[in-house]
Design a protein around this motif. Structure first.
Motif, mmCIF file in Angstrom:
data_model
loop_
_atom_site.group_PDB
_atom_site.id
_atom_site.type_symbol
_atom_site.label_atom_id
_atom_site.label_comp_id
_atom_site.label_asym_id
_atom_site.label_seq_id
_atom_site.Cartn_x
_atom_site.Cartn_y
_atom_site.Cartn_z
ATOM 1 N N ARG A 66 0.854 -1.541 0.118
ATOM 2 C CA ARG A 66 0.077 0.109 0.424
ATOM 3 C C ARG A 66 0.955 1.160 -0.238
ATOM 4 N NH1 ARG A 66 -5.546 -1.891 3.855
ATOM 5 N NH2 ARG A 66 -5.125 -3.602 2.847
ATOM 6 N N VAL B 142 -5.745 5.123 -1.758
ATOM 7 C CA VAL B 142 -4.791 4.785 -0.937
ATOM 8 C C VAL B 142 -4.050 5.512 -0.008
ATOM 9 C CG1 VAL B 142 -2.795 3.882 -1.369
ATOM 10 C CG2 VAL B 142 -4.885 3.491 -3.431
ATOM 11 N N GLU B 143 -4.216 6.798 -0.728
ATOM 12 C CA GLU B 143 -3.835 7.827 0.407
ATOM 13 C C GLU B 143 -5.105 8.290 1.408
ATOM 14 O OE1 GLU B 143 -3.766 7.602 -2.768
ATOM 15 O OE2 GLU B 143 -2.411 9.817 -3.751
ATOM 16 N N ARG C 98 -6.966 15.611 -11.394
ATOM 17 C CA ARG C 98 -7.196 14.428 -11.831
ATOM 18 C C ARG C 98 -8.841 13.802 -12.219
ATOM 19 N NH1 ARG C 98 -5.183 9.851 -7.434
ATOM 20 N NH2 ARG C 98 -3.575 10.898 -6.905
ATOM 21 N N LEU D 32 2.316 4.674 -1.823
ATOM 22 C CA LEU D 32 1.636 5.654 -2.901
ATOM 23 C C LEU D 32 2.778 5.643 -4.327
ATOM 24 C CD1 LEU D 32 0.833 8.944 -0.617
ATOM 25 C CD2 LEU D 32 -0.440 6.811 -1.489
ATOM 26 N N VAL E 158 -4.197 5.494 3.999
ATOM 27 C CA VAL E 158 -2.914 5.171 4.672
ATOM 28 C C VAL E 158 -3.256 6.542 5.553
ATOM 29 C CG1 VAL E 158 -0.602 6.135 4.086
ATOM 30 C CG2 VAL E 158 -1.555 4.723 2.736
ATOM 31 N N ASN F 111 2.802 7.455 -6.729
ATOM 32 C CA ASN F 111 2.740 8.721 -7.352
ATOM 33 C C ASN F 111 4.326 10.089 -6.683
ATOM 34 O OD1 ASN F 111 1.124 9.300 -5.582
ATOM 35 N ND2 ASN F 111 0.031 10.265 -6.454
ATOM 36 N N ARG F 112 4.207 8.750 -5.400
ATOM 37 C CA ARG F 112 5.204 9.374 -4.457
ATOM 38 C C ARG F 112 7.084 9.060 -4.577
ATOM 39 N NH1 ARG F 112 3.716 12.732 -0.092
ATOM 40 N NH2 ARG F 112 1.960 13.913 -0.419
#
Lengths: 281, 300
Positions: free
Chosen positions: A142, B204-205, B16, A144, B208, A146-147
């Motif tokens: 999990r 996902v962000e 986006r 990210l 987290v 794009n980081r």
């Protein structure tokens, strides 16, 4: 099964501790594990001086869609600095166990405490405080996408409002700890699975949680890489962080000889220190 | 709260799904523009009402024979009626308009039109023009007192005439409000949907963030700001639209009646003042929609 558990744990001078799991399971604490717990532990300390970090008291979780409880009167307590394997077949309640600790769900009955927080009764706005004390690692990392590696780890601190200066100082430290020094600027997809899991562990650990929950962290990795990840988790455990790891991986459980809590159909069927995956295996 | 973090998240979120964002902005803008139109109609009705409030009269038209015989309201029938009206506390003043005066006014009013040539003084009635002291009950009292009296032909309440104008403006208002409501429902659903899509693309962000113990403000604020920003941009567009519409259509449409003083003109200040109201309305509606969506549909 209880008899077997007793046999399995009868080595060394042990301090028997009975656990009210409703099934007469016995857990014993061995001094070897106490040493492994690290700096906060005084050798030979009497039980009770080590603070309990996780405590489940007769916890039952029913899901609306199922007649059988996902967890059935589960009582487990984990001391600070312990390393616990949570094993059992799929559907045995491992995930529910972890979800309840994280307050992703609330138990139907019973009481859960993590550190000094009464998890089930925690008001919504204080749930983040609980989660800031718990790090979590998953089978699927999990991250990210794009980081960068450093960005992924920093993200965990950014979103809880840590100042930029702290982030800049702490992130390289933790990347070094997990063996990813020099890779802070790489993107996750450029890394191997094992390295990605290290990033995930770094992210989980960067805020120095009291507890690290790992849900099959080696599930996607080959045996050698899994072994490396286990060494890393052990290293983290030695800093005094309690580690609870759900897994299916026999060889890891067998080789580590740490406490094993086995769930089956939502009940604790075994809880022994220095256990192996399958009894008699 | 780290503002740069939130700003970055909002920018990413809007970029986006840019098509959704545009749709959301346009729908919000149209809804708010219609709302603004309705608000302008209400404003016009109000100012028209106050414009007429002290001008409106009751006209008591006298019968043909009285009109012809009495040129200055000196004879008993007319003066009797006048006295009765003047004695009422509900009446402010009474003025007499003779046949000849009515004819002069008629010629002015319809100057250049064929009806002016046809009309003769004898065909117009003399009237007692009654200014009311009490707008509420005065009209009915005058009507009751004058109805059926000798020498009275008809009683004309100017408010009946103006009422038709109000009915028209009220109709405009109702139609625009109804359309605004329909558009608002569409805008709300779009905002709600966009927030959900936005949350999904960033699951996902968000996942987290939840796990590492970010507070609700951190996880939800980017979505809320996105929604509110949409509302504000929509409101600005709506305001610009109203200003453009004022110069392009409304001015032409109302040119005739506004110049004659039938209704007060809609000024640029009216439009701007209304538009400024659209800003907080747009922001609040979008924000509340976003918040409710997050609470109901998105586990943040």
């Amino acid at each position: 099964m209880v008899a077997m558990a007793t046999v399995a744990t009868h080595e060394g001078s042990s301090l028997p501790l009975t656990l009210g799991d409703g099934r007469g399971g016995i857990r014993e604490r061995s001094p070897r594990r106490a040493e492994g717990a690290g700096r906060t532990r005084v050798a030979g300390a009497a039980p009770g001086t080590v603070p309990t970090v996780i405590r489940l008291e007769r916890v039952t979780k029913m899901y609306k869609t199922s007649t059988r409880p996902a967890l059935d009167r589960v009582s487990v307590s984990v001391d600070k600095g312990e390393f616990v394997f949570l094993i059992g077949p799929s559907g045995s309640g491992k995930s529910t166990f972890l979800r309840l600790l994280l307050r992703e769900d609330v138990p139907t009955r019973g009481r859960i405490t993590v550190a000094d927080l009464d998890v089930a009764k925690l008001p919504r706005r204080r749930v983040p405080r609980l989660r800031q004390r718990i790090g979590v690692v998953f089978q699927d990392f999990r991250l990210l996408p794009n980081r960068t590696v450093g960005g992924n780890v920093a993200f965990a601190l950014e979103v809880i409002g840590k100042p930029q200066a702290t982030i800049a100082r702490v992130v390289p430290e933790v990347l070094e700890l997990v063996g990813l020094e020099g890779k802070a600027d790489r993107m996750p997809h450029e890394l191997s699975g094992g390295e990605q899991q290290r990033v995930a562990i770094a992210r989980a650990f960067v805020n120095r949680p009291l507890v690290l929950l790992a849900d099959e962290p080696t599930g996607n990795l080959d045996p050698d890489t899994s072994q490396d990840i286990m060494l890393l988790l052990e290293r983290i455990n030695r800093t005094g962080t309690t580690v609870v790891m759900a897994t299916h991986d026999h060889s890891i459980v067998d080789s580590m000889r740490r406490r094993v809590v086995e769930l089956d159909l939502g009940q604790v069927v075994r809880d022994e220190s220095r256990g192996v995956y399958g009894v008699g295996r | 709260m780290r503002s740069d973090f939130v700003r970055r998240e909002v920018a990413t979120g809007l970029r986006r799904n840019v098509t959704m964002t545009v749709a959301m902005v346009l729908t919000t803008a149209i809804s708010l523009a219609l709302l603004g139109t309705g608000m302008l109609a209400v404003r016009t009705i109000d100012s028209t009402e106050s414009l007429y409030a002290d001008r409106l009269e009751i006209q008591v038209a006298l019968t043909q024979d009285v009109s012809a015989a009495d040129q200055d309201c000196s004879q008993p029938i007319c003066s009797g009626l006048k006295k009765t009206l003047e004695n009422s506390p509900l009446v402010e003043s009474v003025t007499f308009e003779s046949q000849q005066e009515a004819y002069t006014r008629f010629q002015q009013l319809f100057a250049g039109q064929s009806i002016a040539d046809v009309a003769r003084p004898q065909s117009l009635p003399a009237t007692l023009r009654v200014k009311l002291a009490d707008q509420q009950t005065g009209a009915d009292a005058v009507r009751q007192a004058m109805n059926g009296q000798v020498g009275v032909r008809t009683i004309i309440d100017q408010r009946d005439v103006v009422g038709k104008l109000f009915d028209f403006l009220g109709g405009v208002r109702n139609v625009t409000f109804a359309l605004a409501l329909v558009q608002a429902v569409a805008a709300l659903l779009l905002i709600s949907n966009t927030v959900q899509v936005s949350a999904y693309t960033r699951r996902v962000e968000v996942g987290v963030m939840r796990l590492v113990g970010a507070t609700r403000w951190y996880t939800q604020l980017p979505f809320l700001i996105e929604a509110v920003l949409t509302g504000v941009v929509g409101a600005v567009l709506a305001g610009v639209g109203l200003v453009v519409a004022k110069f392009a259509f409304i001015d032409d449409l109302l040119a005739g009646i506004a110049q004659n003083g039938v209704i007060p003109p809609i000024t640029i200040y009216d439009v701007l003042e209304t538009s400024i109201w659209l800003l907080p309305i747009g922001a609040a509606i979008a924000g509340v929609t976003g918040y409710v969506t997050l609470r109901l549909y998105v586990k943040v």
